[in-house]
Motif scaffolding. Structure first.
Motif, short mmCIF file in Angstrom:
data_model
loop_
_atom_site.label_atom_id
_atom_site.label_comp_id
_atom_site.label_asym_id
_atom_site.label_seq_id
_atom_site.Cartn_x
_atom_site.Cartn_y
_atom_site.Cartn_z
N LEU A 154 -5.82 3.71 -10.35
CA LEU A 154 -6.34 2.32 -10.62
C LEU A 154 -6.70 1.92 -11.73
O LEU A 154 -6.47 0.83 -12.42
N ARG A 209 -11.89 1.75 1.14
CA ARG A 209 -11.51 1.00 -0.08
C ARG A 209 -12.54 1.07 -1.24
O ARG A 209 -13.37 1.65 -1.26
N THR A 212 -14.29 -0.52 -4.68
CA THR A 212 -15.15 -1.28 -5.72
C THR A 212 -15.44 -0.95 -6.82
O THR A 212 -15.91 -0.01 -6.94
N LEU A 228 -11.68 -4.65 -4.01
CA LEU A 228 -10.37 -4.36 -3.92
C LEU A 228 -10.19 -4.08 -2.40
O LEU A 228 -10.90 -3.80 -1.70
N ALA A 269 -4.44 -2.20 -3.48
CA ALA A 269 -5.28 -2.08 -4.48
C ALA A 269 -4.90 -2.28 -5.87
O ALA A 269 -5.44 -3.11 -6.60
N ARG A 270 -3.71 -1.66 -6.17
CA ARG A 270 -3.04 -1.67 -7.57
C ARG A 270 -2.74 -3.19 -7.79
O ARG A 270 -2.77 -3.54 -9.23
N ALA A 279 -3.67 -6.02 -6.59
CA ALA A 279 -5.02 -6.54 -6.85
C ALA A 279 -5.76 -6.29 -8.17
O ALA A 279 -5.94 -7.35 -8.86
N VAL A 280 -5.64 -5.22 -8.73
CA VAL A 280 -6.11 -5.03 -10.19
C VAL A 280 -5.01 -5.71 -11.14
O VAL A 280 -5.56 -6.27 -12.19
N ARG A 308 -9.86 -9.06 -2.03
CA ARG A 308 -9.75 -8.47 -0.58
C ARG A 308 -8.63 -9.60 -0.06
O ARG A 308 -7.74 -9.10 0.83
#
Length: 302
Positions: free
Chosen positions: A205, A226, A228, A238, A243-244, A246-247, A270
């Protein structure tokens, strides 16, 4: 004549004794000698001195004298070996990266009291193997006065904070050592139960954050599901999956609108179709004031 002839019988000899060779004939019983004539001269005095010597040694040991001398100068065997030129004058340590020579010597139990002949390389190796940061170690004597220690350190990958304590961990999550000084302060920090087991995921991440990676201070694993991220005091929440991605959205928002420069304390990513932002108290008050000013009074014509 005074000498008896071969085969001539002697008084008291049996017929069997007469026909047997001389070396097979039974011997005559020796004449009893008084015990005081059998014992060495001055044996009693020697025993007395030996007894009192043992008493003196026992008193010296039980009184702590031997322990004090051993603690200061080593065992008598070590002292004798050093006097003969076999002291431990040089310890060569190879493979040091994060550890220091003083730490190795202390962990190995080596100091100026040791001598090379009576130093157990097995004991030294076993003691060093208990140091969490050491992955492998070998110990070898080089006579007359040198010891060679070759070690391989485990590579620290991140820091793991749990219950207020910070540990140094390897890439697979294995705890290497407790955080004792600032040597590992620049390592990534993961927080929460079992966060150490997902360090690789967190590091991925950070890499996905691109230009924002240097601003990420820590990653908290929430409920084991998950992450944060903590960026300069801003929590970035996230999603459990994606998650990636979202980043990547966060990186784009920062480039387009400088989102992270605003008066916010949290960004919630999220939901895939929206971004939820939580303002600071000052930011919320300023926003409320701006909304009041933008409202028009009733009856005002435009």
């Amino acid at each position: 004549m005074g000498d008896s002839r071969l085969g001539e019988s002697r008084p008291g000899e049996s017929r069997l004794a007469r026909v047997l060779p001389r070396f097979l004939r039974p011997r005559r019983a020796s004449v009893a000698v008084p015990i005081e004539r059998r014992m060495p001269r001055h044996l009693g005095m020697g025993l007395a001195f030996g007894f009192f010597g043992l008493v003196a040694v026992a008193g010296f040991v039980s009184g702590g004298g031997y322990a004090e001398i051993s603690a200061r100068y080593g065992t008598p065997a070590d002292m004798a070996a050093r006097a003969l030129g076999f002291g431990l004058d040089k310890v060569t340590i190879t493979g040091l990266v994060q550890l220091r020579s003083a730490e190795i010597l202390k962990a190995a139990g080596i100091d100026q009291r040791n001598s090379l002949p009576f130093l157990s390389v097995v004991d030294v190796r076993d003691r060093l193997s208990t140091v969490p940061l050491i992955g492998a170690v070998s110990v070898r004597k080089i006579y007359p006065r040198e010891l060679l220690i070759t070690l391989t350190e485990r590579e620290p990958s991140a820091l793991w904070q749990r219950n207020g304590e910070i540990a140094v961990i390897a890439a697979d999550g294995t705890v290497i050592d407790q955080m004792r000084d600032g040597r590992f302060a620049n390592l990534p920090l993961v927080v929460g139960d079992e966060a150490n087991l997902r360090t690789k995921e967190y590091l991925a991440l950070i890499e996905a954050a691109g230009p924002l990676k240097d601003r990420i201070r820590a990653g908290t694993l929430v409920s084991g599901r998950r992450w944060t991220l903590k960026l300069d005091g801003i929590d970035v929440r996230l999603p459990e999956t994606g998650a990636r991605e979202a980043v990547a959205r966060l990186v784009k928002l920062e480039a387009e609108s400088r989102l992270l420069e605003k008066d916010i304390i949290a960004v919630d990513l999220r939901l895939p179709d929206r971004v939820v932002v939580r303002l600071t108290e000052e930011g919320a008050a300023a926003r409320l004031e701006a909304q009041k000013k933008s409202k028009k009074p009733k009856g005002t014509e435009t």
